[in-house]
Design an enzyme around this catalytic site. Structure first.
Site, PDB file in Angstrom:
ATOM      1  N   HIS A  54       0.118   8.645  -6.725  1.00  0.00           N
ATOM      2  CA  HIS A  54       0.485   7.493  -5.903  1.00  0.00           C
ATOM      3  C   HIS A  54       1.649   7.832  -4.985  1.00  0.00           C
ATOM      4  CE1 HIS A  54       2.085   3.222  -5.306  1.00  0.00           C
ATOM      5  NE2 HIS A  54       0.949   3.314  -4.655  1.00  0.00           N
ATOM      6  N   HIS A  55       1.461   7.590  -3.708  1.00  0.00           N
ATOM      7  CA  HIS A  55       2.508   7.790  -2.703  1.00  0.00           C
ATOM      8  C   HIS A  55       2.712   6.489  -1.934  1.00  0.00           C
ATOM      9  CE1 HIS A  55       1.559  12.405  -2.308  1.00  0.00           C
ATOM     10  NE2 HIS A  55       2.260  12.128  -3.396  1.00  0.00           N
ATOM     11  N   GLU A  56       3.558   5.619  -2.442  1.00  0.00           N
ATOM     12  CA  GLU A  56       3.940   4.442  -1.646  1.00  0.00           C
ATOM     13  C   GLU A  56       5.044   4.907  -0.699  1.00  0.00           C
ATOM     14  OE1 GLU A  56       3.071   0.954  -1.227  1.00  0.00           O
ATOM     15  OE2 GLU A  56       4.377   1.536   0.409  1.00  0.00           O
ATOM     16  N   HIS A  93      -3.843   2.553   1.189  1.00  0.00           N
ATOM     17  CA  HIS A  93      -3.548   1.115   1.271  1.00  0.00           C
ATOM     18  C   HIS A  93      -2.630   0.875   2.469  1.00  0.00           C
ATOM     19  CE1 HIS A  93      -5.081  -0.759  -2.616  1.00  0.00           C
ATOM     20  NE2 HIS A  93      -5.731   0.384  -2.407  1.00  0.00           N
ATOM     21  N   GLU A  94      -2.687  -0.349   2.995  1.00  0.00           N
ATOM     22  CA  GLU A  94      -2.051  -0.666   4.279  1.00  0.00           C
ATOM     23  C   GLU A  94      -2.431   0.420   5.302  1.00  0.00           C
ATOM     24  OE1 GLU A  94       0.165  -0.317   1.457  1.00  0.00           O
ATOM     25  OE2 GLU A  94      -0.565  -2.281   0.929  1.00  0.00           O
ATOM     26  N   GLU A  98      -7.754   0.107   1.701  1.00  0.00           N
ATOM     27  CA  GLU A  98      -7.647  -1.337   1.551  1.00  0.00           C
ATOM     28  C   GLU A  98      -7.974  -1.938   2.924  1.00  0.00           C
ATOM     29  OE1 GLU A  98      -4.384  -4.091  -0.709  1.00  0.00           O
ATOM     30  OE2 GLU A  98      -3.705  -2.814   0.895  1.00  0.00           O
ATOM     31  N   GLU A 129      -5.214  -8.157  -5.009  1.00  0.00           N
ATOM     32  CA  GLU A 129      -3.789  -8.376  -5.307  1.00  0.00           C
ATOM     33  C   GLU A 129      -3.301  -9.737  -4.804  1.00  0.00           C
ATOM     34  OE1 GLU A 129      -2.067  -4.988  -3.372  1.00  0.00           O
ATOM     35  OE2 GLU A 129      -2.000  -5.956  -1.425  1.00  0.00           O
TER      36      GLU A 129
END
Ligand code: NOJ
Length: 685
Positions: free
Chosen positions: A384-386, A464-465, A483, A489
């Protein structure tokens, strides 16, 4: 599907083949004419391109009925040059293609690309160095066109794209607004097109005489994303997301734009069963794709959204070694391929962004140990890379971050770009800071770079985003899913913005036309009154299962907590069984915003699956089972709403039953308000 006969009329003869690649091409120069036309191979669609008083225009008709009225073409540049006026025809060329290619993974294994092409060369009336070609590809179910502009080695700056889409009436439209704080994450508005302002693509239309249209783009690789604005009446004009200085697109050398696409069908389902966007993208560039594997995953995720656990360190920290082991055990014993772990790395305690470190794990998360523990159990961690939309911070660390995951056997990374509005910080060569849009050219380049860098490290991406999908997955099949719409969510914390029962009956005809979505279905505890009072999932339990078939994603999450699956093992069996990679897709019922039924055949077995969902209205649909192989008896394992189920009053009401069926039968699907049906068809022994 490929078993259908291939019929090619484009070059004056008919060819019927099954199972073979078939490709014919011809090219010829035509005399310069005032008007040029090209028809689709089955003569369903026709595009006319002409120059009127120096202005290049095009129009589209379907079976002689106008679909797009006369619409402008062209660009304007910062140096004052316009390619939208003072132009004349300078030549043309035609091609015709009929070939079938294989997707590495997807909703349909074999895709037929059957189109006629017309290339129109234009030049300035007074200045023949002003040149622009428009390349039209015309399929029976839609068209694409792009611009090719020779620029030598010059640098250029586009200030305006003049492309218009003149609709022939005030059609009903399903749309979300562009330039909004939350990027793409809104519920769709259903209104006459005259009520739109600036909109994202895909935008979908229903005409009064029963046509279905969707405008989007394909192969967006180094350009700004195209939004649309309603210029006047029923006419939209391309509206390119600008850089912070107002320039729309910049570059050096020849310009080849993304394809502007219009999908056209006489049923809403015809928009879904339509591979125009993929066909307009470049073929796969990755020689070795053995490491790219669709699959299903669970993860330390929903509990953060329910506020049971935290991303950051502290007493509620979700990503601990102990908990991750339990998730890996759960994944291994239930046949999942991956375990996503969010909040494993330093930097979550402060405002998300520059604080993130993509190689340093929290002390209570033993990354190397867990990665090996997973591999030993036949499961992989999903990284995961937010980024918190701090892309400069991410790009500085990206190579090391992917290398670390690769070394540990992690094959997929979910990226995230939480951030609002025009907030992407870009530092120029002088050290000045600028703020860019998620959908501007700067970020289009970034998202592309991530996919390419990830491929070098044998890593699949779930973004995502993201920016909207435009079919890049064909060229880089490690670009798995994303996403890019209101996902599950929003049901955890969205309040008034959460998904209503009709949301997932609109997505298949809008956002999903662009590509797969990581919607994260499969919530079994639909109410979570203790954790998030006032929030809930607005579906029945059976509809959560049906979403695995309706919303295609090659990485498909079982989003709920393991204990909620353990509490309901019977419906959980469907999630364990359903695959994430398909050979065929058939749309059985479709009405935008009301209901949709999709049947898909597993790529790796003889099983078929069916998902049917409805909006807030209950209904009974008859599923024609003629998609099944004739002569084969199937056991249908049916997960349906009980007769008294209702998303609001009785969301858990569900019946699981078995029936013996074959391809000659019709199966009634009784969908509760906000409900659905999921079926596995398994050849009977
Ligand atoms: C937003 C993403 O959509 C969600 O899936 C993720 O959990 C959070 N950002 C944190 O990265």
């Amino acid at each position: 599907m490929f078993t259908r006969q291939l019929k090619i009329n484009a070059v004056g003869f008919t060819c019927r083949l099954a199972g073979l690649v078939c490709c014919f091409t011809f090219a010829s120069s035509l005399a310069v004419a005032e008007e040029l036309a090209v028809e689709s191979p089955g003569k369903v669609l026709k595009v006319v391109c002409e120059v009127k008083d120096g202005v290049p225009v095009y129009s589209v008709s379907r079976l002689q009925r106008p679909v797009i009225a006369e619409s402008r073409l062209g660009f304007e540049f910062k140096n004052g040059i316009s390619l939208g006026k003072g132009m004349k025809l300078a030549g043309s060329r035609r091609d015709s293609v009929d070939e079938t290619w294989t997707q590495v993974w997807g909703e349909e294994k074999r895709i037929r690309d059957h189109h006629n092409e017309l290339r129109v060369d234009l030049a300035g009336v007074d200045d023949s160095s002003r040149k622009m070609s428009v390349v039209f590809r015309v399929f029976d179910d839609g068209i694409g066109f792009r611009y090719e502009i020779p620029m030598g080695n010059d640098s250029w700056e586009i200030t305006n794209e003049l492309t218009e889409f003149a609709m022939t009436g005030d059609h009903r439209a399903w749309w979300i607004g562009a330039y909004q704080g939350n990027r793409y994450e809104f519920r769709y508005t259903d209104s006459p097109l005259s009520k739109t302002e600036k909109v994202h693509t895909p935008i979908t239309f229903e005409t009064a005489d029963g046509l279905y249209l969707s405008i989007h783009e394909a192969a967006l690789t180094d350009f700004s994303s195209m939004a649309l604005w309603r210029k006047s009446g029923n006419t939209f004009e391309a509206d390119l997301y600008p850089w912070s200085d107002g320039i729309k697109v910049r570059g050096t050398g020849n310009i080849v734009t993304p394809w502007r696409t219009i999908q056209i069908a006489d049923t809403p389902g015809g928009l879904i069963d339509n591979y125009l966007i993929l066909n307009l993208n470049e073929p796969n560039r990755l020689e070795d794709t053995s490491w790219i594997k669709p699959g299903k995953y669970v993860g330390i995720w929903w509990e953060m959204h329910l506020d049971i656990a935290s991303w950051g360190s502290g007493p509620k920290h979700g990503a601990t070694t102990e908990k991750t082991k339990k998730y890996i055990d759960f994944a291994a014993s239930n046949g999942f391929d991956g375990v996503l772990v969010e909040g494993w790395n330093h930097g979550w305690e402060v405002e998300w962004g520059d604080s993130f470190n993509f190689t340093k794990a929290y002390p209570d998360f033993d990354l190397p140990y867990l990665a090996k523990y997973a591999v030993d159990k036949g499961v992989r961690l999903i990284g995961h890379h937010e980024t918190g939309a701090a892309v400069e911070n991410y790009e500085r660390q990206m190579d090391a971050a992917f290398a670390l995951y690769e070394e540990l056997g992690v094959r997929a990374v979910k990226t995230g770009y939480v951030g609002h509005g025009q907030n992407i910080v870009r530092t120029d060569e002088q050290g000045n800071k600028h703020r860019e849009w998620h959908h501007g050219q700067h970020m289009v380049r970034h998202y592309r770079k991530v996919v390419e860098e990830a491929a070098k490290h044998h890593i699949m991406i779930d973004a995502h985003e993201p920016i909207k999908p435009t079919g890049i997955r064909r060229t880089y099949p490690n670009m798995m899913t994303r996403e890019g719409a209101c996902g599950q969510e929003y049901n955890a914390w969205g309040g008034p913005r959460r998904n209503l029962p009709d949301h997932t009956t609109i997505l298949p005809f809008t956002r999903l036309l662009a590509g797969p979505m990581d919607f994260t279905p499969g919530i079994f505890d639909l109410l979570y009154e203790k954790e998030r009072p006032g929030e809930r999932v607005s579906t029945t339990l059976a509809k959560q299962l049906a979403l695995y078939v309706v919303i295609y994603s090659p990485l498909q999450m079982a989003a709920d907590l393991p204990k909620n699956y353990e509490a309901k093992p019977e419906p959980f069996k469907f999630i364990k069984d359903v695959p994430a990679d398909w050979e065929f897709t058939e749309v059985l019922h479709a009405r935008i915003g009301d209901y949709v039924t999709i049947a898909r055949k597993d790529r790796n077995s003889d099983d078929w699956y069916l998902g049917s969902i409805t909006d807030e209205n209950g209904r009974i649909l008859q599923a024609d089972l003629s998609f099944l192989t004739p002569g084969v008896k199937y056991t249908a394992e049916i997960y349906r709403d009980s007769d008294d189920a209702d998303w609001d009053k009785n969301p858990y009401g569900m019946v699981i039953e078995k029936k013996q069926v074959d391809s000659t039968m019709k199966l009634p699907l009784r969908l509760a308000p906000g409900g659905g049906t999921a079926i596995r068809f398994h050849p009977a022994k």
